[in-house]
Write a protein that holds these residues in place. Structure first.
Motif, PDB file in Angstrom:
ATOM      1  N   THR A 168       0.837  -1.202   0.000  1.00  0.00           N
ATOM      2  CA  THR A 168       0.000   0.000   0.000  1.00  0.00           C
ATOM      3  C   THR A 168       0.870   1.249   0.000  1.00  0.00           C
ATOM      4  O   THR A 168       0.540   2.244  -0.648  1.00  0.00           O
ATOM      5  CB  THR A 168      -0.944  -0.014   1.216  1.00  0.00           C
TER       6      THR A 168
ATOM      7  N   GLN B  20      -7.782   0.220  -0.573  1.00  0.00           N
ATOM      8  CA  GLN B  20      -7.952  -0.968   0.278  1.00  0.00           C
ATOM      9  C   GLN B  20      -9.209  -0.722   1.102  1.00  0.00           C
ATOM     10  O   GLN B  20      -9.425   0.383   1.587  1.00  0.00           O
ATOM     11  CB  GLN B  20      -6.727  -1.097   1.185  1.00  0.00           C
TER      12      GLN B  20
ATOM     13  N   ASP C   7      -6.083  -2.119  -5.023  1.00  0.00           N
ATOM     14  CA  ASP C   7      -5.557  -2.532  -3.722  1.00  0.00           C
ATOM     15  C   ASP C   7      -6.527  -3.514  -3.066  1.00  0.00           C
ATOM     16  O   ASP C   7      -7.575  -3.126  -2.574  1.00  0.00           O
ATOM     17  CB  ASP C   7      -5.337  -1.303  -2.830  1.00  0.00           C
ATOM     18  N   GLU C   8      -6.168  -4.760  -3.098  1.00  0.00           N
ATOM     19  CA  GLU C   8      -6.968  -5.843  -2.530  1.00  0.00           C
ATOM     20  C   GLU C   8      -8.422  -5.802  -2.963  1.00  0.00           C
ATOM     21  O   GLU C   8      -9.330  -5.701  -2.136  1.00  0.00           O
ATOM     22  CB  GLU C   8      -6.859  -5.821  -0.993  1.00  0.00           C
TER      23      GLU C   8
HETATM   24 MG   LIG Z   1      -2.152  -2.668   2.152  1.00  0.00          MG
END
Ligand SMILES: [Mg+2]
Ligand SMILES: Nc1ncnc2c1ncn2[C@@H]1O[C@H](COP(=O)(O)OP(=O)(O)OP(=O)(O)O)[C@@H](O)[C@H]1O
Lengths: 289, 430
Positions: free
Chosen positions: A54, A96, A187-188
């Protein structure tokens, strides 16, 4: 350090190039000499919790200033830019979690993503000019199309915060896509999704990867294996491996990083690393558990 | 008036309350609620509503006594002030305890211009708004780095700092005596109070139309996004700092205009007209009326004007001393605010909206639910209707990469831009 597969991908569109990037937070070196590049296609960025994934996104987006190193996108140097300039450069990112405005309607959330392409000035906005309302209409129409294409069109007027997690994630994706990016930072995107949703997502990411660049941070190795053309592994801020998903799976150092990691959430991946079938299509992604 | 309602949020929320099945959410969009026909173009619709409102105001003020005309005019000027504060605090999430300072700047500007240049009233008021807007920009810049209590503290300082400045240069600003203003001369046989009230109410309507345009535009969307999540807003391409400054400038301009009008109403502009309690009452009234709602500005303004009236008559009935009765309005304001924040955090307008949605859902079950929903979505449909058949949306990006077309092609319909209505109907089964 462009790899062989990276070189073939660089033929189309702009490339994100990160060279020898270091980020120091007080005593913590979150990124330590990281180099990677991403053009068209899907590049996976994996690593145990706290590896710096991140943080790398945050540097690319301008939220975190690099301590040293170089970043560029196409012929534009990054690293001293402001986050809001990013979507104008053709880079979009999902956060995220979900990162939606929970009290706003889904449509409004998606329309927000078109901010960098909106041209209406403040005077025509104050006067409620035809130009302003036309542009708003165009953005709303595009937002509805994207929502429909992601199969969540029926939620357009619902409040984002009250919707199921999977729907919210699609809304967040729609908001990134309405900016018409050439590079998409995810992000994820799979966290919290059901198996069925995961399969759907994999298909979409693969498809997107044939048209634009995708940099994918993901813990669920089944998704990474299914969609990534190339995988970069971070551990303690350093790139410890890079290659195809199959190469990464067989890399003992990577397995050690995951198993030796303090947090076993990476083990979701660990199981996937040894167990999943390489040829698995998006529809047949093995379950996350 | 509902279409002047600023907050897309609440509209979405209202719709959400009425909808249970998500898939059918837009089915109601195609059903036009049987209502008064208004022009479909938002600007024309707003102008039609505004003209009707202006005529109504004229009618009402001509029926009222001169004293009540003054009160009606005050409601108008407070609507102007509260609309600005609603944009700043309710919509873009920046608390301001210094709104009275912008009013003071506007009031002094208009009064100075009137006394020294004999400028036209319209230009005086424009200058009042403009000067305050400049101050708003100056204050807004450092404010972009401050949040919550720090921002409150800074704006509080603004409210506290202006009176000493006026006192320091008392030869210019008139010191304690202040500056005397002359109300505009009424045309024909209208009495002065009615004419001023008309001007104030008309300017309130004009302000609301302009501000409503703004909050419906991409700038309004940016305000709400910055309030809700600055990181997400920035990633979406919103220039967060600039958005905050714009909100400050708009709020200050409204405050300045309201201040100019207040000077005309009270006949004198002195620092005593703009105490700290004014700023605090403005904030409380904005929250009570309904933060972020422009209709709520009317409720808030009514409270601002009538609460002191009621409380002074209450103080008379209770035979309170002069010291206590002076603060009674503020005390009542505070008490009402505390109760309201617990019982009805959406303020008056928020509560009315909830009642409306509740009544709608009870009355006639599904059918009425549709009507509510149709109404809520109708706004969007109208908005989109204006552009149906326009150019292909947002396709100005270089096509070489193939990126932009990507999601469209994902649905197997590259290039085709189905209009919204057909989208909605095809989607109603999902
Ligand atoms: Mg992360
Ligand atoms: N702004 C910051 N200030 C100080 N330390 C930070 C900051 N941001 C991140 N860190 C630290 O840097 C390290 C890397 O964090 P980062 O969020 O990049 O990890 P990650 O790879 O995304 O992990 P996860 O998989 O849990 O999301 C962590 O130890 C984190 O605590």
């Amino acid at each position: 350090m462009p790899t062989a597969s990276g070189a073939t991908l660089s033929s189309v569109g702009s490339r994100l190039v990160v060279e020898d990037l270091t980020v120091q937070f007080a005593s913590l070196r979150a990124l330590d000499g990281v180099s990677l590049s991403a053009g068209q296609g899907v590049v996976g960025l994996i690593g145990p919790n706290g590896a710096g994934k991140t943080t790398l996104f945050n540097v690319i987006c301008g939220f975190v200033r690099p301590t040293s190193g170089r970043l560029s996108y196409g012929n534009v140097g990054l690293g001293r830019h402001h986050p809001h300039e990013l979507s104008g450069l053709g880079i979009a990112r999902t956060l995220q979690g979900v990162g939606l405005c929970k009290t706003q309607s889904v449509l409004e959330n998606v329309m927000l993503g078109a901010e960098a392409r909106a041209r209406c000035d403040i005077v025509s906005a104050l006067l409620g000019s035809r130009r302003s309302s036309r542009e708003e209409g165009r953005i709303a129409e595009r937002a509805r199309q994207l929502l429909d294409e992601l199969d969540v069109g029926g939620y357009a007027s619902r409040r984002a915060g009250e919707l199921p997690y999977g729907v919210q994630k699609k809304v967040a994706l729609a908001r990134a896509l309405i900016a018409e990016p050439e590079l998409l930072l995810l992000d994820e995107p799979a966290s919290g999704l059901s198996e069925a949703e995961l399969g759907d997502l994999a298909g979409r990411i693969r498809w997107l990867g044939t048209h634009l660049g995708v940099l994918l941070v993901e813990h669920r190795m089944d998704l990474v294996n299914a969609v990534c053309d190339r995988v970069v592994v971070l551990n303690f801020g350093q790139v410890i491996a890079e290659g195809t998903a199959a190469e990464i799976r067989d890399n003992s150092e990577v397995a050690a990083a995951y198993l030796g990691g303090t947090v076993t959430a990476g083990i979701t991946g660990s199981a996937g690393i040894t167990g999943s079938d390489d040829g698995a299509g998006p529809g047949s992604i093995p379950g996350p558990r | 008036m509902a279409s002047l309602d600023a907050s897309g949020t609440a509209r979405g929320a209202g719709a959400g309350d009425a909808i249970d099945a998500p898939g059918s959410g837009r089915a109601g969009g195609s059903r036009t609620p049987r209502r008064l026909r208004l022009p479909r173009q938002p600007m024309l619709r707003h102008l039609a509503l505004a003209a009707a409102g202006a005529a109504l105001c004229y009618l009402v003020t001509s029926l009222l006594s001169p004293y009540n005309d003054v009160l009606a005019g005050e409601i108008g000027l407070y609507v102007v002030a509260l609309a600005g504060l609603s944009v700043l605090t309710g919509m873009s999430g920046q608390i301001s305890l210094g709104h009275g300072a912008f009013m003071a700047v506007g009031a002094y500007t208009a009064a100075l211009l009137a006394n020294h240049t004999g400028l036209d009233l319209a230009l005086q008021l424009l200058a009042a708004a403009g000067t305050a807007a400049v101050l708003g920009a100056v204050v807004g810049l450092p404010a972009t780095r401050l949040r919550g209590p720090y921002l409150a503290g800074m704006t509080l300082l603004l409210a506290l700092a202006l009176p000493p400045i006026a006192d320091r240069w008392n030869s210019l600003f008139g010191g304690d005596q202040g500056l005397v203003t002359t109300p505009p001369t009424a045309p024909g046989d209208l009495n002065a109070q009615q004419w001023l009230a008309d001007i104030e109410l008309w300017l309130a309507i004009l302000t609301l139309v302009v501000v409503a345009n703004l909050v419906r535009s991409r700038f309004g969307r940016a305000f709400r996004a910055v309030r809700d999540d600055e990181v997400a807003a920035a990633l979406a391409g919103v220039h967060v700092a600039r958005t905050k400054v714009i909100a400050f400038v708009v709020a200050a301009a409204c405050g300045g205009l309201a201040g100019g009008l207040l000077g005309l109403t009270t006949g004198v502009v002195s620092t005593g007209e703009f105490p700290l309690t004014l700023s605090i009452q403005l904030l409380a009234a904005m929250v009570l009326g309904g933060a972020g709602s422009l209709v709520g500005a009317w409720w808030g303004a009514v409270l601002l004007v009538y609460l002191p009236e009621w409380s002074s008559s209450l103080a008379g009935d209770l035979q309170l001393g002069a010291g206590t009765s002076a603060y009674l309005a503020t005390i009542i304001f505070g008490a009402v605010l505390i109760v309201a924040m617990i019982a009805a955090p959406g303020g008056i307008q928020g509560s009315l909206r909830l009642c409306w949605a509740y009544v709608g859902s009870r009355r006639g079950g599904a059918g009425t639910g549709d009507a509510v929903r149709g109404d809520a979505v109708g706004g969007d449909a109208v908005r989109s209707g204006a552009m149906a058949g326009g150019e292909r949306p947002l396709q100005d990006r270089a096509p070489s990469s193939g990126g932009p077309a990507a999601p469209r092609g994902a649905a197997g319909s590259p290039g085709s831009a189905p209009n919204v209505q057909s989208n909605e109907s095809s989607n109603s089964d999902g």
